[in-house]
Design a protein around this motif. Structure first.
Motif, short mmCIF file in Angstrom:
data_model
loop_
_atom_site.label_atom_id
_atom_site.label_comp_id
_atom_site.label_asym_id
_atom_site.label_seq_id
_atom_site.Cartn_x
_atom_site.Cartn_y
_atom_site.Cartn_z
N GLU A 1 22.69 30.77 12.38
CA GLU A 1 21.33 31.21 12.01
C GLU A 1 20.34 30.62 12.97
OE1 GLU A 1 17.46 30.34 10.49
OE2 GLU A 1 19.07 28.86 10.69
N SER A 2 19.32 31.41 13.30
CA SER A 2 18.27 30.92 14.21
C SER A 2 16.89 31.13 13.60
CB SER A 2 18.35 31.66 15.55
OG SER A 2 17.26 31.28 16.38
N THR A 3 16.05 30.12 13.74
CA THR A 3 14.65 30.25 13.35
C THR A 3 13.78 30.21 14.61
OG1 THR A 3 15.19 29.12 11.30
CG2 THR A 3 12.86 29.30 11.83
N GLY A 4 14.07 29.22 15.49
CA GLY A 4 13.28 29.13 16.73
C GLY A 4 14.14 28.94 17.97
N GLY A 5 15.45 29.03 17.81
CA GLY A 5 16.34 28.83 18.96
C GLY A 5 17.65 28.18 18.56
N SER A 6 17.91 28.18 17.27
CA SER A 6 19.06 27.45 16.73
C SER A 6 20.41 28.07 17.05
CB SER A 6 18.93 27.31 15.20
OG SER A 6 17.89 26.42 14.91
N ILE A 7 20.40 29.27 17.62
CA ILE A 7 21.67 29.84 18.10
C ILE A 7 21.74 29.68 19.62
CG2 ILE A 7 22.96 32.00 18.40
CD1 ILE A 7 22.15 32.80 15.58
N SER A 8 20.66 29.98 20.32
CA SER A 8 20.68 29.91 21.79
C SER A 8 20.91 28.49 22.29
CB SER A 8 19.37 30.44 22.37
OG SER A 8 19.34 31.84 22.33
N SER A 9 20.24 27.51 21.71
CA SER A 9 20.34 26.13 22.20
C SER A 9 21.78 25.61 22.14
CB SER A 9 19.39 25.22 21.41
OG SER A 9 19.79 23.87 21.52
N TYR B 1 10.73 25.85 24.53
CA TYR B 1 9.76 26.86 24.96
C TYR B 1 10.37 28.14 25.51
CZ TYR B 1 9.94 25.48 29.98
OH TYR B 1 10.32 25.24 31.27
N LEU B 2 11.67 28.13 25.81
CA LEU B 2 12.31 29.37 26.27
C LEU B 2 12.86 30.19 25.11
CD1 LEU B 2 14.22 27.82 29.31
CD2 LEU B 2 12.15 29.22 29.38
N THR B 3 13.21 29.53 24.04
CA THR B 3 13.81 30.25 22.90
C THR B 3 12.77 30.64 21.85
OG1 THR B 3 14.30 28.16 21.77
CG2 THR B 3 16.04 29.07 23.17
N ILE B 4 11.61 29.98 21.86
CA ILE B 4 10.63 30.26 20.81
C ILE B 4 9.99 31.66 20.94
CG2 ILE B 4 8.25 29.64 20.13
CD1 ILE B 4 9.23 26.76 19.88
N PRO B 5 9.58 32.11 22.14
CA PRO B 5 8.92 33.43 22.17
C PRO B 5 9.72 34.56 21.52
CG PRO B 5 8.51 32.27 24.22
CD PRO B 5 9.51 31.45 23.46
N PRO B 6 11.01 34.76 21.86
CA PRO B 6 11.72 35.86 21.19
C PRO B 6 11.90 35.62 19.69
CG PRO B 6 13.25 34.60 22.58
CD PRO B 6 11.86 34.13 22.90
#
Lengths: 90, 449
Positions: B144-152, B388-393
């Protein structure tokens, strides 16, 4: 944020912090709020607030009576008395 | 059907396949600490793990928080229910930052460690899911991702991490962090595996009115946009690696264009304001008598009882509850919360314009994988800015995927592709194309057939 304001906020949050933890969190929060303040110069006031990132069509669950028989499973996470969840005094 | 999943189904398995798998996973769990719970009874299907903030019937689900210890959901989350077929077998619950509050995966007891080198963090908040995916050969994880919790964590652990469009996968059964931002997604070892599982999970759900019945497309205009502000301040080695990745995409017939979005850095405070405001209300339901932890002494007045229950929150959770309560205060609400919602509206409009004929490409994370002690010493503002890279999307609810694109010093580096709402298949197809010429590296192949 001054000490009184911070204490009022903690009370609203129902948080009680040990002195060391309180000092640490207060310092962090002052820094974070300062960072949040950088939002003030964003020129976005012409936009309506986006409460959702997509358009969500108005949809409601059907208002219908359902007979749920597994109440035991729903209540198993709580201390219960007859069919009631036991809680603290209000 | 994805290659991994179809191959796994076809290949004969020894009788003791699952018992040996569970044994080996248990041994590696001692080292990497990715699972909070391992299903000893798994006996069929492709093993799948589930982040600990997603409910699995009768399996302890705590969002890695002490306040939910012992909580046994009487139901499956919709995403889990839709995988509950003969094709998939539930392997266990994976650890995470408490309630999803973290970038490095260290905000929980006995936090997971990076499978490439356990001196390094796994990334967060879906840390355990990423570690499990990096270790198990035939497996997928529901994260699950809220602000980047999958990408990071996907980037730090070298796996594919797919975050779908907001509203495509039901959030029913998810232990909420921030309702307008939370998205259930997939971690896998290939884009086709992620796509296959996404297809199984998506679709409207009567139990989640924000889950929309919308088709998903695959429109690829073969154009990449680099947002200049997103590549400023990136670690020089990550930037060099990113340039090489972009060149490889050019070799795959993609054109590349630079664009400027000067206000995009404001997405970070806007995201944290909205997410903390929503989190502070969501966490109010943990009162110490209904779910999980029990305070027990019912003679206490309600406020004292509630305060005692909340003392079990970790420090980051307390910080976010205080800040979320503050930004919702009547005297400052328009200055912080409403301003952040307006910024989100402006961001969505701007990104939609950029994405109408292109994907946005960036590194997934601006730094190399940090060591555990480096992450622990980082002050909160610095740690928040790392996102800052994962938050915009995420703030805009846009689908995005992180995929391994390089290895620096033996540690993985991820690249992120973003597309417009409901064009989810397009970025997964683009990553599948990438995988034809780039072989991912894994240190472990547990359960290989």
């Amino acid at each position: 944020m001054d000490e009184n304001e911070f204490d009022r906020l903690l009370k609203t949050c129902r948080l009680s912090l040990a002195p060391e933890e309180k000092a640490q969190i207060k310092k962090d929060i002052d820094n974070i709020i300062e960072y949040f303040n950088t939002l003030s110069d964003a020129k976005c006031d012409d936009y309506a607030p986006a409460y959702q990132p997509i358009k969500v069509p108005p949809r409601r669950r059907k208002d219908a009576v359902e007979h749920f028989k597994e109440t035991g499973k729903l209540l198993k996470n709580s201390k219960i008395y007859r069919f009631f969840i036991v809680g603290p005094k209000i | 059907m994805s290659q991994n999943i179809s191959e796994f189904a076809k290949r004969p398995k020894p009788d003791n396949y699952y018992s040996e798998l569970v044994k080996k996973v248990g041994e590696l769990n001692q080292k990497f600490r990715m699972f909070s719970n391992i299903n000893q009874d798994i006996s069929f299907g492709l093993p799948f793990s589930v982040k600990d903030n997603i409910c699995v019937k009768d399996v302890e689900s705590t969002a890695s928080s002490k306040i939910l210890s012992g909580y046994l959901p009487p139901f499956n989350a919709t995403a889990v229910d839709r995988l509950s077929t003969d094709e998939f077998g539930f392997l266990g619950k994976t650890k995470m930052d408490e309630f999803g509050f973290g970038t490095f995966g260290i905000n929980c007891p006995e936090h997971p460690l990076n499978p490439f080198d356990e001196r390094y963090v796994a990334g967060g908040s879906s840390s355990g899911s990423a570690v499990a995916t990096a270790i198990l050969k035939h497996h997928v994880s529901i994260a699950e991702s809220t602000g980047g919790s999958i990408s990071s964590p996907s980037s730090f652990c070298g796996v594919v991490g797919f975050t779908p469009s907001y509203g495509t996968v039901s959030r029913y059964g998810l232990i909420d962090y921030a309702n307008s931002l939370d998205k259930i997604g997939v971690m896998a070892r290939s884009a086709s595996d992620a796509r296959y599982v996404f297809d199984k999970m998506k679709g409207s759900d009567n139990y989640d009115t924000t889950c929309v019945d919308h088709g998903v497309s695959s429109l690829n205009k073969k154009k990449l946009v680099i947002i200049d502000q997103l590549v400023n301040g990136i670690d020089s080695e990550i930037l060099g690696s990113f340039d090489r990745t972009v060149s490889k995409f050019e070799g795959m017939d993609y054109s590349v264009e630079h664009k400027s979005i000067p206000f995009i850095e404001k997405a970070i405070p806007a995201y944290y304001i909205i997410s903390m405001a929503e989190a502070s209300t969501n966490l109010a339901k943990y009162t110490g008598f209904k779910y999980g932890l029990k305070v027990g002494d019912f003679s206490k007045p309600y406020n004292d009882f509630f305060t005692e229950a909340r003392s079990s929150f970790g420090i980051e959770t307390k910080r976010r509850v205080v800040l979320g309560t503050f930004v919702r205060s009547a005297s400052v609400k328009s200055r912080y919360y409403e301003k952040a919602l307006r910024l989100r509206a402006m961001l969505i409009a701007t990104l939609n314009d950029v994405l109408k004929d292109a994907f946005i490409i960036s590194p997934s994370m601006p730094i190399k994988v940090p060591k555990v002690e480096e992450a622990m010493e980082m002050d909160p503002v610095k740690a928040y800015k790392i996102d800052y890279l994962t938050i915009p999307p995420n703030l805009a609810g846009l689908p995005h995927v992180s995929f391994p694109s390089d290895y620096i010093g033996g540690m993985p580096v991820g690249t992120q592709l973003v597309t417009n709402h409901f064009n989810d298949y397009a970025i997964l197809d683009a990553v599948a194309e990438w995988e034809k010429s780039f072989k991912y590296k894994f240190k472990y192949e547990v359960g290989a057939l």
